[in-house]
Motif scaffolding. Structure first.
Motif, short mmCIF file in Angstrom:
data_model
loop_
_atom_site.label_atom_id
_atom_site.label_comp_id
_atom_site.label_asym_id
_atom_site.label_seq_id
_atom_site.Cartn_x
_atom_site.Cartn_y
_atom_site.Cartn_z
N VAL A 59 0.39 -1.08 -0.08
CA VAL A 59 -0.14 0.05 -0.35
C VAL A 59 0.99 1.29 0.19
O VAL A 59 0.94 2.57 -0.95
N ARG A 60 1.89 1.26 0.97
CA ARG A 60 2.74 2.45 1.17
C ARG A 60 3.24 2.47 -0.40
O ARG A 60 2.76 3.85 -1.22
N ARG A 61 3.78 1.46 -1.09
CA ARG A 61 4.39 1.75 -2.46
C ARG A 61 3.61 2.27 -3.65
O ARG A 61 4.15 3.17 -4.05
N ALA A 62 2.45 1.72 -3.51
CA ALA A 62 1.60 1.71 -4.10
C ALA A 62 1.20 3.67 -4.43
O ALA A 62 1.30 4.52 -5.08
N PHE A 63 1.53 3.81 -3.39
CA PHE A 63 0.93 5.10 -2.48
C PHE A 63 1.76 6.57 -3.37
O PHE A 63 1.73 6.84 -4.00
N LEU A 64 3.09 6.29 -2.90
CA LEU A 64 4.79 6.68 -2.70
C LEU A 64 4.88 6.89 -5.16
O LEU A 64 5.07 7.99 -4.86
N TRP A 65 4.32 5.53 -5.77
CA TRP A 65 4.91 6.03 -6.51
C TRP A 65 3.45 6.95 -7.02
O TRP A 65 4.10 7.32 -8.10
N SER A 66 2.12 6.69 -6.89
CA SER A 66 1.47 7.23 -7.58
C SER A 66 1.67 9.03 -6.68
O SER A 66 1.74 10.00 -8.37
N GLN A 67 1.85 9.57 -5.67
CA GLN A 67 1.59 10.55 -5.96
C GLN A 67 3.28 11.22 -5.87
O GLN A 67 3.32 12.80 -6.57
N LEU A 68 4.44 10.42 -5.78
CA LEU A 68 5.90 11.35 -6.09
C LEU A 68 6.24 10.51 -7.47
O LEU A 68 7.31 11.63 -7.75
N GLU A 69 6.37 9.68 -8.27
CA GLU A 69 6.50 9.41 -9.46
C GLU A 69 5.64 9.94 -10.95
O GLU A 69 5.52 9.14 -11.42
N GLY A 70 4.37 10.15 -10.66
CA GLY A 70 3.16 9.93 -11.04
C GLY A 70 2.79 8.74 -11.69
O GLY A 70 2.13 9.30 -12.68
N LEU A 71 2.93 7.83 -11.30
CA LEU A 71 2.63 6.37 -11.79
C LEU A 71 0.86 6.34 -11.62
O LEU A 71 0.41 6.69 -11.12
N ASN A 72 0.00 6.03 -13.07
CA ASN A 72 -1.41 5.82 -13.13
C ASN A 72 -1.37 4.30 -12.78
O ASN A 72 -0.79 3.79 -12.65
N TYR A 73 -2.64 3.66 -12.51
CA TYR A 73 -2.53 2.62 -11.24
C TYR A 73 -2.44 1.10 -12.45
O TYR A 73 -2.04 0.22 -11.68
N GLN A 74 -2.52 2.01 -13.47
CA GLN A 74 -2.20 -0.04 -14.90
C GLN A 74 -0.78 0.00 -14.38
O GLN A 74 -0.35 -1.20 -14.19
N GLN A 75 0.05 1.39 -14.58
CA GLN A 75 1.14 0.78 -14.20
C GLN A 75 1.87 0.79 -12.88
O GLN A 75 2.70 -0.65 -12.63
N ILE A 76 1.62 0.86 -11.78
CA ILE A 76 1.55 0.73 -10.43
C ILE A 76 1.16 -1.03 -10.09
O ILE A 76 1.76 -1.55 -9.93
N ALA A 77 -0.30 -0.83 -11.04
CA ALA A 77 0.20 -2.89 -11.01
C ALA A 77 0.91 -3.80 -11.49
O ALA A 77 1.02 -4.98 -10.73
N GLU A 78 1.17 -3.16 -12.12
CA GLU A 78 2.44 -4.12 -13.20
C GLU A 78 3.32 -4.01 -12.35
O GLU A 78 4.15 -4.82 -12.50
N ARG A 79 4.11 -2.72 -11.99
CA ARG A 79 5.32 -3.25 -10.85
C ARG A 79 5.17 -3.76 -9.44
O ARG A 79 5.62 -4.96 -9.86
N LEU A 80 3.79 -3.94 -8.64
CA LEU A 80 3.10 -4.85 -8.05
C LEU A 80 2.42 -6.03 -8.48
O LEU A 80 2.88 -7.46 -7.62
N GLU A 81 2.48 -6.78 -9.53
CA GLU A 81 2.18 -7.49 -10.41
C GLU A 81 0.75 -8.12 -9.57
O GLU A 81 0.44 -9.29 -8.77
N VAL A 82 -0.10 -6.99 -9.16
CA VAL A 82 -1.66 -6.68 -9.02
C VAL A 82 -2.65 -6.65 -9.93
O VAL A 82 -1.84 -5.85 -10.59
N SER A 83 -4.00 -6.77 -9.68
CA SER A 83 -5.06 -5.87 -10.30
C SER A 83 -5.18 -4.67 -9.84
O SER A 83 -4.43 -4.12 -9.08
N GLU A 84 -6.22 -4.15 -11.50
CA GLU A 84 -5.66 -2.72 -10.66
C GLU A 84 -6.99 -2.56 -10.51
O GLU A 84 -6.89 -1.00 -9.24
N ARG A 85 -7.95 -3.45 -9.91
CA ARG A 85 -8.95 -2.81 -8.77
C ARG A 85 -7.69 -3.20 -7.66
O ARG A 85 -8.79 -2.24 -6.46
N THR A 86 -7.05 -4.13 -7.41
CA THR A 86 -6.58 -3.86 -6.22
C THR A 86 -5.51 -2.98 -6.11
O THR A 86 -5.60 -2.12 -4.45
#
Length: 169
Positions: free
Chosen positions: A125-152
């Protein structure tokens, strides 16, 4: 001083006297640094003092102190890792772009406050939040990095935002 406060202080005094050395030794073995170990030992007892936990009710004081000490040790290493990443990023910047010492101090304080704000969130959860806020990644990019669904990721972000809104700074 009220009579109600007296037993807690006396009990804390006894707990400190009986277990501080042991806790500090345990921390020193893990950290390899007596000064940092002493600081974390003190922080452990300060957390206990500030908590709602009744000291007299502790059945296993060393287990409780060890749990608090481990959490503080984990926070210490997370903060140190964050600081080292920041220093490495500064070193890679051209001198004319590098922030002043005052700006560096403010940035480090902000990073530490952010780290404390997100403390308690699961790692993903921390990583997803930081990637979104600091790196500007969208949910799909974060999902790919974490290997989970976009819904997650949407659930993670909702959890992180709720945590930020409810945290008591």
């Amino acid at each position: 001083m009220s009579d109600a406060a007296m037993p807690k202080e006396q009990t804390l005094h006894d707990l400190y006297r009986d277990h501080r050395g042991w806790l500090e030794s345990w921390l020193r073995r893990r950290m390899g640094n007596g000064c940092d170990a002493a600081d974390l030992s003190q922080d452990t007892f300060l957390r206990l003092l500030a908590s709602s936990q009744r000291i007299a009710d502790l059945q296993e004081p060393r287990a409780y102190l060890l749990t608090v000490g481990k959490r503080l040790l984990s926070n210490f290493y997370q903060r140190r890792s964050l600081e080292q990443a920041y220093v490495a990023a500064l070193a890679s910047m051209p001198d004319e772009c590098a922030p002043s010492p005052e700006q560096r101090w403010l940035l480090l304080e902000t990073l530490q406050a952010l780290d404390e704000l997100l403390d308690g969130l699961p790692r993903a959860v921390r990583r997803a939040f930081l990637w979104s806020q600091l790196e500007g990644l969208n949910y799909q990019q974060i999902a790919e990095r974490l290997e989970v669904s976009e819904r997650t990721i949407k659930r993670y972000m909702a959890q992180a935002y709720e945590h930020c809104l409810l945290v008591d700074l």
